[in-house]
Scaffold this active site. Structure first.
Site, PDB file in Angstrom:
ATOM      1  N   ARG A 133       0.814  -1.212   0.000  1.00 40.35           N
ATOM      2  CA  ARG A 133       0.000   0.000   0.000  1.00 40.35           C
ATOM      3  C   ARG A 133       0.853   1.270   0.000  1.00 40.35           C
ATOM      4  O   ARG A 133       0.482   2.270  -0.614  1.00 40.35           O
ATOM      5  CB  ARG A 133      -0.951  -0.004   1.206  1.00 40.35           C
ATOM      6  CG  ARG A 133      -2.126  -0.952   1.024  1.00 40.35           C
ATOM      7  CD  ARG A 133      -3.085  -0.917   2.194  1.00 40.35           C
ATOM      8  NE  ARG A 133      -4.334  -1.594   1.859  1.00 40.35           N
ATOM      9  CZ  ARG A 133      -5.315  -1.826   2.726  1.00 40.35           C
ATOM     10  NH1 ARG A 133      -5.194  -1.395   3.982  1.00 40.35           N
ATOM     11  NH2 ARG A 133      -6.420  -2.441   2.351  1.00 40.35           N
ATOM     12  N   LYS A 192     -20.227 -17.943   1.547  1.00 40.26           N
ATOM     13  CA  LYS A 192     -21.655 -17.832   1.846  1.00 40.26           C
ATOM     14  C   LYS A 192     -22.416 -16.967   0.848  1.00 40.26           C
ATOM     15  O   LYS A 192     -21.973 -15.892   0.473  1.00 40.26           O
ATOM     16  CB  LYS A 192     -21.842 -17.245   3.254  1.00 40.26           C
ATOM     17  CG  LYS A 192     -21.308 -18.142   4.362  1.00 40.26           C
ATOM     18  CD  LYS A 192     -21.573 -17.525   5.726  1.00 40.26           C
ATOM     19  CE  LYS A 192     -21.127 -18.458   6.841  1.00 40.26           C
ATOM     20  NZ  LYS A 192     -21.415 -17.873   8.179  1.00 40.26           N
ATOM     21  N   GLY A 214     -10.060  -9.501  -0.886  1.00 43.83           N
ATOM     22  CA  GLY A 214      -8.898 -10.073  -0.210  1.00 43.83           C
ATOM     23  C   GLY A 214      -8.526 -11.477  -0.643  1.00 43.83           C
ATOM     24  O   GLY A 214      -7.394 -11.745  -1.063  1.00 43.83           O
ATOM     25  N   GLY A 246     -13.520  -3.929   0.732  1.00 40.33           N
ATOM     26  CA  GLY A 246     -14.909  -3.519   0.901  1.00 40.33           C
ATOM     27  C   GLY A 246     -15.401  -2.556  -0.154  1.00 40.33           C
ATOM     28  O   GLY A 246     -16.535  -2.647  -0.624  1.00 40.33           O
TER      29      GLY A 246
END
Length: 396
Positions: free
Chosen positions: A36, A197, A354, A377
């Site tokens: 980063r 999920k 990720g 996100g």
């Protein structure tokens, strides 16, 4: 595009507040992954080359509005200086006299790093007074933190309304890649979505079926879709209470003209560990005492054949339990084909999330993808069709 880049704003003699994401992992006093930090270098160098003074605004960890010494950005100074190849002047606050003094002290070729924005409770509340105090320090605002763009914070959203603003080079690259993938993509478009999920990706799937031509579903969530088709999945990870929802998504896809691709063969095992005895069976024949841990070779062959007919690929999530061999086979094989098609100029490939980044790196395919987003996100919320506050603010 609707937003300015660094090319659109005169910066000579100006103080440029650059919101970046340098929330890096550490062990003790050592930064363990400088990715980063390395990614902000093009923006920093460009601003300096244009005569601007760079002042970095960033958060680190989750201090929840309190000063937590072990979450001070001063800890990453050595890594930041090493990556940028420049002296970095640290300011022990991100507002007020302390910050102003650090900015005044820095030479024209030096960079200023201000303290963790989240030490102030007003940061995560998007407090307009905190945003004004930050804005008072500079002349121009640059947002280079796409990974924080889904948060409406003072330094990611509020500041953009107070100063002339632009996207940094990393933000610009993210936005261009995402526009190419889902905004106005070359068709046909294929999305690969994996993960454990269905319940965590309902909005994502609901948005994609109306936006893409082909949707391939893998990982544990594919088991729930197999249940929705009346197949048994043994002891596999599955959300049995979500089978009805999965069936609704299949119907929605049909209505939208989107083809859903589920495993036709699977790799099963009786235990989840490296080197566990496994076998390949058709998807309808999972033994009652076994669990599905990967897609099979016929599934991969079908998916890569579809991939070869598409012009754009969006990838989020692995096709199997890629962390443990041999259950990484499907992910690795599909990723290798996506990389080959991209190298050949036949596919625009954009991936993010990720597990996705880890899986594509493990497959040795990441470097050949058109764009890999490390935003997590923010990337997922963009795929869900949501407005990202930090991006929307740049449009004004």
């Amino acid at each position: 595009m609707g937003w300015n880049t660094l090319d659109d704003i005169a910066m000579a003699g100006k103080v440029v507040l650059a919101r970046v994401d340098i929330n890096v992992p550490m062990e003790g006093a050592t930064v363990t992954d400088t990715t980063r930090i390395d990614k902000i270098r093009p923006t920093v160098e460009d601003i300096i080359a244009r005569g601007g003074k760079v002042v970095l605004l960033a958060h680190f960890d989750r201090p929840k509005g309190k000063v937590v010494p072990e979450m001070s950005l001063s800890r990453i100074l050595p890594s930041l200086e090493a990556s940028l190849g420049r002296k970095v002047v640290f300011g022990a606050d991100c507002i007020g006299e302390v910050a102003a003094e650090a900015i005044a002290k820095a030479g024209p070729a030096e960079v200023v790093l201000l303290e963790n924005t989240r030490f102030h409770p007003g940061e995560e509340k998007n407090d307009p007074e905190l945003a004004k105090a930050m804005a008072a320090l500079g002349d121009i605002y640059v947002n280079d933190a796409f990974s924080a763009a889904h948060r409406a914070h003072a330094s990611t959203e509020g500041l953009a309304h107070l100063l002339p603003h632009a996207a940094g080079r990393l933000m610009e690259a993210e936005l261009k890649a995402l526009e190419a993938a889902l905004g106005t993509p070359a068709r046909p478009v294929m999305a690969v979505v994996g993960g454990a999920k269905v319940s965590t990706k309902l909005e994502l799937l609901g948005n994609l079926v109306s936006r893409v031509d082909h949707l391939a579903i893998g990982g544990g969530m594919a088991n729930t879709f197999l249940l929705a088709q009346g197949l048994e999945v043994g002891t596999s990870l599955a959300e049995r209470d979500m089978a009805g929802t999965a069936a609704e998504i299949i119907e929605k896809a049909k209505a939208a003209g989107c083809s859903i691709h589920l495993p036709v063969d699977v790799v099963v095992a009786r235990e989840f560990k490296a080197g566990a005895a496994s076998e390949i069976v058709v998807a309808s024949a999972c033994p009652a005492d076994a669990m599905i841990l990967d897609a099979g070779p016929e599934t991969v062959a079908r998916l890569t054949a579809v991939m070869g007919q598409c012009a754009t690929l969006i990838w989020n999530g692995p096709l199997g339990a890629f962390e443990i061999p041999p259950f990484d086979m499907a992910t690795n094989a599909a990723a290798a084909e996506a990389a080959r098609l991209t190298r050949a100029g036949r596919l625009v490939s954009v991936a993010g999330g990720g597990d996705t980044v880890a899986a594509l790196n493990g497959a040795g395919a990441a470097e050949d993808f058109t764009f890999i987003s490390t935003a997590g996100g923010a990337f997922l919320e963009w795929m869900e069709g949501k407005d990202l506050p930090g991006v929307k603010a740049l449009m004004g």
